[in-house]
Design a protein around this motif. Structure first.
Motif, short mmCIF file in Angstrom:
data_model
loop_
_atom_site.label_atom_id
_atom_site.label_comp_id
_atom_site.label_asym_id
_atom_site.label_seq_id
_atom_site.Cartn_x
_atom_site.Cartn_y
_atom_site.Cartn_z
N VAL A 132 1.43 -12.31 -60.59
CA VAL A 132 0.40 -13.29 -60.95
C VAL A 132 0.31 -14.42 -59.93
O VAL A 132 -0.79 -14.77 -59.46
CB VAL A 132 0.66 -13.85 -62.36
N TYR A 133 1.45 -15.03 -59.56
CA TYR A 133 1.36 -16.19 -58.68
C TYR A 133 0.79 -15.83 -57.31
O TYR A 133 -0.08 -16.53 -56.78
CB TYR A 133 2.71 -16.87 -58.52
N LEU A 164 -3.28 -11.04 -68.96
CA LEU A 164 -2.49 -12.26 -68.77
C LEU A 164 -1.73 -12.66 -70.03
O LEU A 164 -0.53 -12.98 -69.95
CB LEU A 164 -3.38 -13.39 -68.27
N PRO A 165 -2.36 -12.68 -71.22
CA PRO A 165 -1.58 -13.03 -72.42
C PRO A 165 -0.37 -12.13 -72.62
O PRO A 165 0.69 -12.60 -73.05
CB PRO A 165 -2.60 -12.86 -73.55
N LYS A 166 -0.51 -10.85 -72.29
CA LYS A 166 0.62 -9.94 -72.42
C LYS A 166 1.75 -10.33 -71.47
O LYS A 166 2.93 -10.30 -71.83
CB LYS A 166 0.17 -8.50 -72.15
N ARG A 220 -5.02 -23.56 -62.95
CA ARG A 220 -4.13 -24.52 -63.58
C ARG A 220 -3.68 -24.02 -64.95
O ARG A 220 -2.51 -24.15 -65.33
CB ARG A 220 -4.82 -25.88 -63.72
N GLY A 221 -4.61 -23.42 -65.69
CA GLY A 221 -4.28 -22.90 -67.00
C GLY A 221 -3.26 -21.78 -66.94
O GLY A 221 -2.38 -21.67 -67.82
N VAL A 222 -3.33 -20.95 -65.91
CA VAL A 222 -2.36 -19.87 -65.75
C VAL A 222 -0.95 -20.44 -65.57
O VAL A 222 0.01 -20.00 -66.23
CB VAL A 222 -2.74 -18.98 -64.55
#
Length: 295
Positions: A132-133, A164-166, A220-222
């Motif tokens: 992700v990052y 993403l939620p997973k 930012r939310g991530v």
């Protein structure tokens, strides 16, 4: 003494004996909360936000990009601790228990550094899960070239809204398991989960972080979701938590005094990674936490 009284006395004696045995065999939970003292053994676990590439002189396996300017080294020097820095750039939660290929190095599972004599463990991990990052700061920036005023990365994520939620849920569950494994290996260790800093600004944009204008809130939310997963997992696992997010407000990549490097670092650091100021701030926060008794 009657037979009934004799049986009761024997039963009480057995209960007391079992209690004594249990007390000897179980980890002493109170031992996890004592203030850290000079000479204690300290193991640092984490990814590149712990290893701090470029901030100081290289240490550890070359592929892990550890430096002696990272917060584990600063903390160890401040409190006179015996440090084993197992952090490694690119590490995921799985690399706490499995080997990691870091550049040309095959690195042992980070938890191998934790032993029954370990007194303090810090853990900061999660943002590399699902790549992700790296996708956020590299792929999203590439997408922005063709759509600088839009939100191409957010639009792409919305095509698979469950992904993403997973990942956030898996990170939280993994941290709970990792803390449990730490305490299995080091029953009297004090375990501190260290959160991530503010990397992306709450408002505005900047050339140092070349995302699409509409992707800044998404990015930012991530990061904030990873921080929440770390914080909640620490609470569930009974570990302590150090809130770096709050302490780094205004020091994101686009801040007037950034503690995180942008695409072209202006001083010793690697792109999209901490400067020395951020690592010192984290060291100070952890020192404040472990110098007193745990909550």
């Amino acid at each position: 003494m009657s037979a009934w009284h004799a049986r009761m006395a024997a039963g009480c004696a057995l209960v007391l004996a079992l209690a004594a045995c249990t007390s000897d065999d179980k980890p002493d939970a109170s031992g996890n909360k004592r203030p850290v003292e000079a000479g204690d053994t300290y193991v640092a676990l984490g990814d590149s936000y712990t290893s701090a590439p470029g901030v100081g002189a290289p240490t550890g396996p070359a592929g892990c990009l550890q430096t002696d300017g990272n917060y584990p080294h600063l903390l160890a020097a401040a409190l006179d601790l015996e440090l084993t820095d197992a952090s490694c750039g690119g590490a995921k939660t799985e690399n706490m228990t499995t080997r990691q290929q870091a550049g040309g190095d095959s690195v042992r599972p980070q938890l191998d550094a934790v032993t029954k004599t370990t007194d303090l463990v810090t853990l900061s991990i999660g943002a590399n899960n699902g790549e992700v990052y790296g996708s956020l700061v590299i792929t999203c920036a590439q997408l922005a070239v063709g759509n600088p005023t839009g939100a191409p990365c957010s639009d792409l994520a919305q095509q698979n809204p469950d992904v993403l939620p997973k990942i956030f849920d898996e990170v939280g569950a993994s941290i709970v398991e990792i803390v449990g494994e730490i305490l299995e290996r080091a029953p009297k260790a004090r375990v501190v989960v260290v959160g991530y800093p503010q990397i992306i600004p709450a408002t505005g944009t900047c050339p140092e972080l070349p995302l699409g204008a509409g992707d800044y809130p998404f990015g930012r939310g991530v990061i904030e979701q990873f921080v929440e997963a770390q914080r909640d997992a620490a609470a569930e696992a009974g570990a302590e938590y150090v809130d770096v997010w709050t302490a780094t407000e205004g020091h994101d990549i686009c801040g007037e005094e950034p503690w995180i490097a942008g695409v072209r670092p202006t001083r010793n650091a690697t792109a999209y990674h901490p400067y020395a100021e951020e690592q010192q701030a984290v060291a100070d926060l952890v020192e404040e936490t472990v110098s007193g008794p745990g909550a």
